[in-house]
Design a protein around this motif. Sequence first.
Motif: not given
Length: 108
Positions: A36-39, A79-81, A95-100
């Motif tokens: 679940a992607v938090s943001r 990190p986002i690829q 963003p470069r990364s996402v909190l999951v």
Amino acid sequence: IALNYVTVEVEVRPKQQERTFGGVPIEVLASPQEAAVSRNSSANIIVEGEEKLVQSLTESQIKLQLDCRGLGTGRHLVPIQAISPDGVEVKELNPRSVLVNIVASDER
């Protein structure tokens, strides 16, 4: 009379162009667990490449992915690829990364 010769080599490369895409969706790669992607389920990206390639580029040709496979339950900064077509380079990603938040399948 002395003659002087100069040889000059010039490399002509295609014109480069940058382009910005906003709100590109992020695909979450997850195994049997649910991620679940938090943001931020989307990101902004700036690409650069040969003018002709960049002008014809569509958002659907750019893939943004979060690889959550193999992560345990809990919160992770992933990190986002970014995957772009040949000849197109990703210059910036925000963003470069996402909190999951990885939730075990029995907790859904």
